[in-house]
Write a protein that holds these residues in place. Sequence first.
Motif, PDB file in Angstrom:
ATOM      1  N   CYS A  33      43.019  39.127  14.450  1.00 54.75           N
ATOM      2  CA  CYS A  33      43.167  40.446  13.835  1.00 54.75           C
ATOM      3  C   CYS A  33      43.195  41.549  14.891  1.00 54.75           C
ATOM      4  O   CYS A  33      44.217  42.205  15.092  1.00 54.75           O
ATOM      5  N   PHE A  34      42.100  41.753  15.597  1.00 58.04           N
ATOM      6  CA  PHE A  34      42.029  42.845  16.567  1.00 58.04           C
ATOM      7  C   PHE A  34      43.140  42.756  17.615  1.00 58.04           C
ATOM      8  O   PHE A  34      43.789  43.757  17.919  1.00 58.04           O
ATOM      9  N   TYR A  35      43.347  41.563  18.169  1.00 62.32           N
ATOM     10  CA  TYR A  35      44.287  41.410  19.284  1.00 62.32           C
ATOM     11  C   TYR A  35      45.640  40.837  18.859  1.00 62.32           C
ATOM     12  O   TYR A  35      46.395  40.347  19.687  1.00 62.32           O
ATOM     13  N   LYS A  37      49.231  41.072  18.352  1.00 60.79           N
ATOM     14  CA  LYS A  37      50.245  41.979  18.901  1.00 60.79           C
ATOM     15  C   LYS A  37      51.578  41.912  18.153  1.00 60.79           C
ATOM     16  O   LYS A  37      52.531  42.622  18.512  1.00 60.79           O
ATOM     17  N   LYS A  91      47.363  53.896  16.730  1.00 55.94           N
ATOM     18  CA  LYS A  91      46.760  52.616  17.118  1.00 55.94           C
ATOM     19  C   LYS A  91      45.654  52.219  16.149  1.00 55.94           C
ATOM     20  O   LYS A  91      45.564  51.060  15.723  1.00 55.94           O
ATOM     21  N   ARG A  92      44.828  53.179  15.772  1.00 52.73           N
ATOM     22  CA  ARG A  92      43.737  52.894  14.854  1.00 52.73           C
ATOM     23  C   ARG A  92      44.247  52.607  13.446  1.00 52.73           C
ATOM     24  O   ARG A  92      43.681  51.779  12.721  1.00 52.73           O
ATOM     25  N   GLU A  94      47.042  51.128  12.712  1.00 48.94           N
ATOM     26  CA  GLU A  94      47.548  49.754  12.731  1.00 48.94           C
ATOM     27  C   GLU A  94      46.397  48.747  12.719  1.00 48.94           C
ATOM     28  O   GLU A  94      46.477  47.710  12.044  1.00 48.94           O
ATOM     29  N   LEU A  95      45.315  49.048  13.444  1.00 47.09           N
ATOM     30  CA  LEU A  95      44.158  48.155  13.435  1.00 47.09           C
ATOM     31  C   LEU A  95      43.498  48.139  12.058  1.00 47.09           C
ATOM     32  O   LEU A  95      43.118  47.077  11.560  1.00 47.09           O
ATOM     33  N   ARG A  98      45.442  45.955   9.881  1.00 45.59           N
ATOM     34  CA  ARG A  98      45.215  44.530  10.173  1.00 45.59           C
ATOM     35  C   ARG A  98      43.864  44.064   9.625  1.00 45.59           C
ATOM     36  O   ARG A  98      43.748  42.936   9.141  1.00 45.59           O
ATOM     37  N   ILE A  99      42.850  44.915   9.702  1.00 47.30           N
ATOM     38  CA  ILE A  99      41.538  44.548   9.151  1.00 47.30           C
ATOM     39  C   ILE A  99      41.627  44.352   7.642  1.00 47.30           C
ATOM     40  O   ILE A  99      41.111  43.368   7.092  1.00 47.30           O
ATOM     41  N   THR A 238      33.250  49.312  18.689  1.00 49.10           N
ATOM     42  CA  THR A 238      34.517  49.458  19.410  1.00 49.10           C
ATOM     43  C   THR A 238      34.630  50.831  20.067  1.00 49.10           C
ATOM     44  O   THR A 238      35.705  51.238  20.462  1.00 49.10           O
ATOM     45  N   ALA A 259      38.686  47.149  21.867  1.00 51.94           N
ATOM     46  CA  ALA A 259      39.667  46.854  20.808  1.00 51.94           C
ATOM     47  C   ALA A 259      40.984  47.561  21.078  1.00 51.94           C
ATOM     48  O   ALA A 259      41.024  48.671  21.535  1.00 51.94           O
TER      49      ALA A 259
END
Length: 259
Positions: A33-35, A37, A91-92, A94-95, A98-99, A238, A259
């Motif tokens: 999840c976090f990584y 790409k 960026k956040r 997108e994270l 994903r979470i 993070t 992260a």
Amino acid sequence: MLFQIKSYLKFLWNSKNEHAVHSPFVFSLLTKCFYDKKQKPEYSILKKYRKSLFSNKSFIEVTDFGAGSKVFKSNKRQISKIAKTAGISPKRAELLFRISNYFQPKNILEIGTSLGLATSALALGNPKSKVITVEGCPNTANIAKNQLNEFDCTNVENIISEFESFLISENLQSTTYNLIYFDGNHSKKATLNYFELLLPTIDNDSVWIFDDIHWSREMEETWEIIKNHPKVKVTIDTFQWGLVFFRREQEKEHFIIRA
């Protein structure tokens, strides 16, 4: 600003990546999840949502609320500037997508809608979820509602209310939130009040995300109190966010992760 710089340098010194993590649960979260790409089609929707707000030069009356529904600031602000200064970064976003996509939460609560940049990421992460987002300022909430409808985030319910009033009025004993995103009031008293009021809504797999845990010395103290709560089993710092997990089967562990 100096405090945040010192906090960030301390974070960099203590932070690790997935290679230093021995918890299977956290290792999986980081690697899958976090990584992650890989590009997602939803990222383009998040970018268009952001671009739409950045190009909106209209002014609205913005009202902020303190504890006990007390109004402490009201002024006219340009929508584009609100989005640039108060909104979640690309960026956040997108994270956060994903979470939401990784955990597939059924019921999501967001404390602090603003213009809905984070809301859209939560909603798109699991379109089958129900997202309740709470905002105190009516004008900001209405902009967010229109934006979310325009970008087909149809699983969102917008509520206009002071945060604590909403939490007190709800029958939280009979509610389960699988994911809660706290981004409404960066004070120690308010954050801890929300924490205690929402504890009855957790299940074993609930995920809580606190924004700006290193915003001030007060917020760092708040984060330490949350980490030490007996029901909290795993936390991930993070720097920007603090993630909290209540998994009873886990040993109590705290991670500081880049992260």
